[in-house]
Design a protein around this motif. Sequence first.
Motif, PDB file in Angstrom:
ATOM      1  N   ALA A 114      12.429  -2.452 -23.448  1.00  0.00           N
ATOM      2  CA  ALA A 114      11.784  -3.260 -22.408  1.00  0.00           C
ATOM      3  C   ALA A 114      12.649  -3.424 -21.172  1.00  0.00           C
ATOM      4  N   GLN A 115      13.708  -2.639 -21.048  1.00  0.00           N
ATOM      5  CA  GLN A 115      14.571  -2.715 -19.869  1.00  0.00           C
ATOM      6  C   GLN A 115      14.073  -1.734 -18.809  1.00  0.00           C
ATOM      7  N   GLY A 116      14.501  -1.930 -17.588  1.00  0.00           N
ATOM      8  CA  GLY A 116      14.091  -1.035 -16.508  1.00  0.00           C
ATOM      9  C   GLY A 116      13.785  -1.798 -15.245  1.00  0.00           C
ATOM     10  N   GLU A 117      13.200  -1.113 -14.288  1.00  0.00           N
ATOM     11  CA  GLU A 117      12.896  -1.697 -12.995  1.00  0.00           C
ATOM     12  C   GLU A 117      11.382  -1.770 -12.789  1.00  0.00           C
ATOM     13  N   VAL A 118      10.988  -2.685 -11.935  1.00  0.00           N
ATOM     14  CA  VAL A 118       9.578  -2.828 -11.571  1.00  0.00           C
ATOM     15  C   VAL A 118       9.204  -1.699 -10.614  1.00  0.00           C
ATOM     16  N   SER A 119       8.053  -1.081 -10.842  1.00  0.00           N
ATOM     17  CA  SER A 119       7.578  -0.033  -9.938  1.00  0.00           C
ATOM     18  C   SER A 119       6.187  -0.405  -9.426  1.00  0.00           C
ATOM     19  N   VAL A 120       5.962  -0.103  -8.141  1.00  0.00           N
ATOM     20  CA  VAL A 120       4.678  -0.389  -7.498  1.00  0.00           C
ATOM     21  C   VAL A 120       4.200   0.892  -6.830  1.00  0.00           C
ATOM     22  N   ARG A 121       2.985   1.302  -7.151  1.00  0.00           N
ATOM     23  CA  ARG A 121       2.404   2.502  -6.541  1.00  0.00           C
ATOM     24  C   ARG A 121       1.075   2.150  -5.900  1.00  0.00           C
ATOM     25  N   TRP A 122       0.915   2.531  -4.648  1.00  0.00           N
ATOM     26  CA  TRP A 122      -0.343   2.302  -3.948  1.00  0.00           C
ATOM     27  C   TRP A 122      -1.383   3.314  -4.395  1.00  0.00           C
ATOM     28  N   ALA A 123      -2.626   2.866  -4.494  1.00  0.00           N
ATOM     29  CA  ALA A 123      -3.724   3.720  -4.959  1.00  0.00           C
ATOM     30  C   ALA A 123      -4.325   4.467  -3.770  1.00  0.00           C
ATOM     31  N   TYR A 124      -3.638   5.531  -3.346  1.00  0.00           N
ATOM     32  CA  TYR A 124      -4.125   6.298  -2.196  1.00  0.00           C
ATOM     33  C   TYR A 124      -5.425   7.018  -2.520  1.00  0.00           C
ATOM     34  N   GLU A 125      -5.689   7.270  -3.799  1.00  0.00           N
ATOM     35  CA  GLU A 125      -6.932   7.924  -4.177  1.00  0.00           C
ATOM     36  C   GLU A 125      -8.145   7.032  -3.906  1.00  0.00           C
ATOM     37  N   VAL A 126      -7.911   5.730  -3.783  1.00  0.00           N
ATOM     38  CA  VAL A 126      -8.975   4.794  -3.412  1.00  0.00           C
ATOM     39  C   VAL A 126      -8.949   4.524  -1.910  1.00  0.00           C
ATOM     40  N   MET A 127      -7.768   4.295  -1.379  1.00  0.00           N
ATOM     41  CA  MET A 127      -7.636   3.929   0.030  1.00  0.00           C
ATOM     42  C   MET A 127      -8.006   5.070   0.965  1.00  0.00           C
ATOM     43  N   GLY A 128      -7.678   6.324   0.582  1.00  0.00           N
ATOM     44  CA  GLY A 128      -7.940   7.466   1.445  1.00  0.00           C
ATOM     45  C   GLY A 128      -9.419   7.664   1.740  1.00  0.00           C
ATOM     46  N   PRO A 129     -10.270   7.814   0.693  1.00  0.00           N
ATOM     47  CA  PRO A 129     -11.697   7.989   0.955  1.00  0.00           C
ATOM     48  C   PRO A 129     -12.331   6.802   1.679  1.00  0.00           C
ATOM     49  N   ALA A 130     -11.937   5.581   1.310  1.00  0.00           N
ATOM     50  CA  ALA A 130     -12.504   4.401   1.973  1.00  0.00           C
ATOM     51  C   ALA A 130     -12.136   4.378   3.451  1.00  0.00           C
ATOM     52  N   LEU A 131     -10.888   4.715   3.775  1.00  0.00           N
ATOM     53  CA  LEU A 131     -10.466   4.752   5.172  1.00  0.00           C
ATOM     54  C   LEU A 131     -11.200   5.849   5.932  1.00  0.00           C
ATOM     55  N   ALA A 132     -11.375   7.005   5.303  1.00  0.00           N
ATOM     56  CA  ALA A 132     -12.098   8.097   5.950  1.00  0.00           C
ATOM     57  C   ALA A 132     -13.537   7.689   6.238  1.00  0.00           C
ATOM     58  N   GLY A 133     -14.178   7.035   5.274  1.00  0.00           N
ATOM     59  CA  GLY A 133     -15.547   6.581   5.490  1.00  0.00           C
ATOM     60  C   GLY A 133     -15.643   5.552   6.591  1.00  0.00           C
ATOM     61  N   ALA A 134     -14.661   4.648   6.665  1.00  0.00           N
ATOM     62  CA  ALA A 134     -14.665   3.632   7.714  1.00  0.00           C
ATOM     63  C   ALA A 134     -14.498   4.264   9.093  1.00  0.00           C
ATOM     64  N   VAL A 135     -13.618   5.270   9.194  1.00  0.00           N
ATOM     65  CA  VAL A 135     -13.392   5.938  10.483  1.00  0.00           C
ATOM     66  C   VAL A 135     -14.654   6.672  10.937  1.00  0.00           C
ATOM     67  N   VAL A 136     -15.268   7.420  10.019  1.00  0.00           N
ATOM     68  CA  VAL A 136     -16.484   8.165  10.372  1.00  0.00           C
ATOM     69  C   VAL A 136     -17.600   7.212  10.761  1.00  0.00           C
ATOM     70  N   LEU A 137     -17.751   6.121  10.012  1.00  0.00           N
ATOM     71  CA  LEU A 137     -18.796   5.147  10.328  1.00  0.00           C
ATOM     72  C   LEU A 137     -18.561   4.501  11.683  1.00  0.00           C
ATOM     73  N   ALA A 138     -17.305   4.181  11.985  1.00  0.00           N
ATOM     74  CA  ALA A 138     -16.988   3.586  13.291  1.00  0.00           C
ATOM     75  C   ALA A 138     -17.292   4.549  14.427  1.00  0.00           C
ATOM     76  N   ILE A 139     -16.963   5.822  14.221  1.00  0.00           N
ATOM     77  CA  ILE A 139     -17.232   6.824  15.274  1.00  0.00           C
ATOM     78  C   ILE A 139     -18.731   6.968  15.497  1.00  0.00           C
ATOM     79  N   LEU A 140     -19.480   7.049  14.407  1.00  0.00           N
ATOM     80  CA  LEU A 140     -20.931   7.205  14.547  1.00  0.00           C
ATOM     81  C   LEU A 140     -21.554   6.006  15.261  1.00  0.00           C
ATOM     82  N   LEU A 141     -21.098   4.809  14.930  1.00  0.00           N
ATOM     83  CA  LEU A 141     -21.638   3.612  15.578  1.00  0.00           C
ATOM     84  C   LEU A 141     -21.211   3.544  17.049  1.00  0.00           C
ATOM     85  N   ALA A 142     -19.993   4.034  17.338  1.00  0.00           N
ATOM     86  CA  ALA A 142     -19.504   3.972  18.718  1.00  0.00           C
ATOM     87  C   ALA A 142     -20.235   4.943  19.633  1.00  0.00           C
TER      88      ALA A 142
END
Length: 213
Positions: free
Chosen positions: A183-211
Motif C-alpha cells: 500500500a505504499q507509493g505516490e498519489v497519481s492523477v490523470r485527466w480523462a482526455y478521452e472525455v474532454m477532447g470530444p466534448a471540447l470539439a463538439g462545443a467548438v463546432v457548435l459555437a462556430i455554427l451558431l456564430a
Amino acid sequence: MTTPDDQPPVPEASRPESQDRIYRSHAGIAGGVLLLAITGWLGIDALVSGHGRTPWLALAALILLVPLVAAFTLRPAVYANEDRLRVRNPFRVVVLPWSKVASLRSGYSNEVVDAEGNKFQLWAIPVSLRARKAAARRQARNAAADSSGRTSSVASGPTRSQSDQVMDDLRELAEARAATEGAQGEVSVRWAYEVMGPALAGAVVLAILLAVG
C-alpha cells in the motif's frame, strides 16, 4: 560444469493482485442510460429529418452532449483493493495508495483526502440525505426499544444508509492496509482526455455554427 553456488537464483513468485471491490451509483447509471436514449433519439431525428443547418447543429450537439452525459452518469466508479483506492470521476482518474489516504469524509458529499490535504470527491458514491435520515430514525427507534426492554413494532432495517456503510467499509480497509508494503507509493492523477477532447470539439463546432448563422 556449474556448481549449486553458480546457478542463478530462482525468482520469487510475485504476489497476486487482490481483486477490486467496485462501487457505482445504480441510479446514476439508470439516469444516464435514459438521458443518452433521449439525446440519441432527438439528435438522430434532427439529423435525418432536419433541413439547412439543423443536421450540423444536431451533430455538434451530440458530439458535445454524449461524452458529458456519459462522464457524469456512466463513468464514475470507485475501485478498492488491499493496496490502493482508485477513483474514476467524470474528468479525472485518481489512484491513492492506502498509505496516502489521510481520511474519508462524509457530509453532503463523500470525499477522500490525501496526506497532502488534497480532496477528491467520490462521484460514484453519492450521499442520499433521505436514506441517511431514514436510517437515523430506525436507529433511534431501536435504541428506544432496547432501553425500554420492548420489542420494536417498527419493521427492522439498516441503521446506516448504503453510502455511509460503504464509506465505513473503505475507512476500515484504509486503516487495516495503510502500513502494509503493497500500500505504499505516490498519489497519481490523470485527466480523462478521452472525455474532454470530444466534448471540447463538439462545443467548438457548435459555437462556430451558431456564430456564422
